[in-house]
Design an enzyme around this catalytic site. Structure first.
Site, PDB file in Angstrom:
ATOM      1  N   CYS A 112       0.810  -1.224   0.000  1.00  0.00           N
ATOM      2  CA  CYS A 112       0.000   0.000   0.000  1.00  0.00           C
ATOM      3  C   CYS A 112       0.838   1.267   0.000  1.00  0.00           C
ATOM      4  O   CYS A 112       0.323   2.353  -0.252  1.00  0.00           O
ATOM      5  CB  CYS A 112      -0.940  -0.002   1.205  1.00  0.00           C
ATOM      6  SG  CYS A 112      -2.058  -1.430   1.258  1.00  0.00           S
ATOM      7  N   HIS A 252      -2.930   6.908   3.633  1.00  0.00           N
ATOM      8  CA  HIS A 252      -3.440   5.678   3.034  1.00  0.00           C
ATOM      9  C   HIS A 252      -4.761   5.311   3.691  1.00  0.00           C
ATOM     10  O   HIS A 252      -4.866   5.260   4.921  1.00  0.00           O
ATOM     11  CB  HIS A 252      -2.413   4.554   3.198  1.00  0.00           C
ATOM     12  CG  HIS A 252      -2.963   3.205   2.869  1.00  0.00           C
ATOM     13  ND1 HIS A 252      -3.626   2.948   1.690  1.00  0.00           N
ATOM     14  CD2 HIS A 252      -2.970   2.035   3.573  1.00  0.00           C
ATOM     15  CE1 HIS A 252      -4.009   1.684   1.678  1.00  0.00           C
ATOM     16  NE2 HIS A 252      -3.630   1.119   2.802  1.00  0.00           N
ATOM     17  N   ASN A 282     -10.202   0.173   0.934  1.00  0.00           N
ATOM     18  CA  ASN A 282      -8.749   0.149   0.810  1.00  0.00           C
ATOM     19  C   ASN A 282      -8.373  -0.283  -0.606  1.00  0.00           C
ATOM     20  O   ASN A 282      -8.560  -1.443  -0.981  1.00  0.00           O
ATOM     21  CB  ASN A 282      -8.172  -0.820   1.848  1.00  0.00           C
ATOM     22  CG  ASN A 282      -6.653  -0.878   1.830  1.00  0.00           C
ATOM     23  OD1 ASN A 282      -6.008  -0.430   0.883  1.00  0.00           O
ATOM     24  ND2 ASN A 282      -6.074  -1.449   2.862  1.00  0.00           N
TER      25      ASN A 282
END
Length: 328
Positions: A112, A252, A282
């Site tokens: 990520c 994030h 996500n």
């Protein structure tokens, strides 16, 4: 001379997977998901599309907004953990789709944190006199590696792509500082067991559902709440600024509680947080560029604003980028 962000773009699948639908698939509820993650829905890619298709759409938008031709690109860096295939790189596929015949191209894997890593790489390349424009793409089709029988992970992930075109500038705008880090001791906290040279694909790995995301959620949460404030403060300290100078904090989008904890620890007002986790979940390396591109599109991010981006992910990896928004 600084690396400046000249154009942003994003692409999202049209199909929406709501919490109500997930209630029909696993033992969960809308209230449980929203309370623990902040996610209400996520986007799911059509079965006939791959990472290169979404990445191409986002890249084309970023290039158009930058006002350059694909032929002017010197480098394409794609951050992804869900490439079309192991090789060739998704970056090469996007290069061909764009007609960017003069650009080198490669993929980058940092979970990520991938887009933050890719921005740092782009900045370093732009120091070279032979490099003028770099395209950075963060794209994921996480629905292909999400186990929709696992109630703890299937509620989290979605698909999407974000992109930025970077170029050189001599004014006050651009990337002010970057910081990258990794802790390989946490490699088993977020990973996909099979499909590589350690555990090649086989009937057994498929039966045992080893081609899906595995995550120790509580441990990743602890890691994130520790490193996000740390790496935010590192880039600010590099240039003699503090959190009071930040206009927009882009983290994030993994869990709303992580965003809330970071805002509290950094003493950043919630209205300065750019949040889209409720709509997209996500999206791994795509979360930061999609959030930034949307904020630029609706004029929340303006010329002169100080934008702080921070991410964490599989590896474990972490990183931050501080940008004075604008271009010469």
């Amino acid at each position: 001379m600084r690396a400046q962000i000249l154009g942003t773009g994003y692409a999202l699948p049209s199909r929406i997977l709501s919490n109500d639908e997930l209630e029909q698939m696993v033992d969960t509820s809308d209230e449980w998901i929203v309370t623990r993650t902040g996610i209400k829905e996520r986007r799911i890619c059509d079965s006939n599309k791959a990472a290169s298709d979404l990445g191409y759409e986002a890249a084309r938008m970023a290039i158009a907004r930058a006002g350059i031709s694909p032929l002017e690109l010197d480098l394409i860096v794609v951050a992804t953990v869900t490439p079309d295939m192991l090789f060739p790189s998704t970056a090469c596929l996007i290069q061909d789709m764009l007609g960017a015949a003069n650009a080198a191209a490669f993929d980058l894997s940092a979970g990520c944190t991938g887009f933050i890593y890719a921005l740092a790489v782009a900045e370093r390349y732009l120091v070279s006199p032979s490099c003028r424009y770099v395209l950075v793409v963060g794209v994921e089709i996480l629905s292909r590696i999400t186990d929709y029988t696992d109630r703890n992970t299937c509620v989290l992930f979605g698909d999407g792509a974000g992109a930025m075109v970077l170029g050189k500038g001599e004014g006050p705008y651009g990337i002010l500082s970057t910081r990258l880090g990794a802790d390989g001791k946490g490699r088993d906290l977020l990973y996909m067991p099979a499909g590589g040279s350690r555990l090649p694909s086989s009937v057994e790995t498929v039966v045992n559902r080893q081609h899906f995301i595995k995550m120790a959620g509580n441990e990743v949460f602890k890691f994130a709440t520790r490193v996000v404030p740390d790496y935010a403060l590192r880039v600010l300290k590099d240039v003699g600024l503090d959190t009071g100078d930040v206009d927009h904090l882009v983290l994030h989008q993994a869990n709303i509680r992580i965003l809330q904890a970071a805002a509290k620890r950094l003493r950043v007002p919630w209205e300065k947080m750019i949040v889209n986790i409720d709509r997209y979940g996500n999206m791994s390396s795509a979360t930061v560029p999609v959030a930034v591109a949307e904020a630029v599109e609706d004029n929340r991010i303006k010329t002169g604003d100080l934008v702080l981006m921070v991410a964490f992910g599989a590896g474990l990896t972490m990183g931050s980028v501080l940008v004075r928004w604008g271009r010469d």
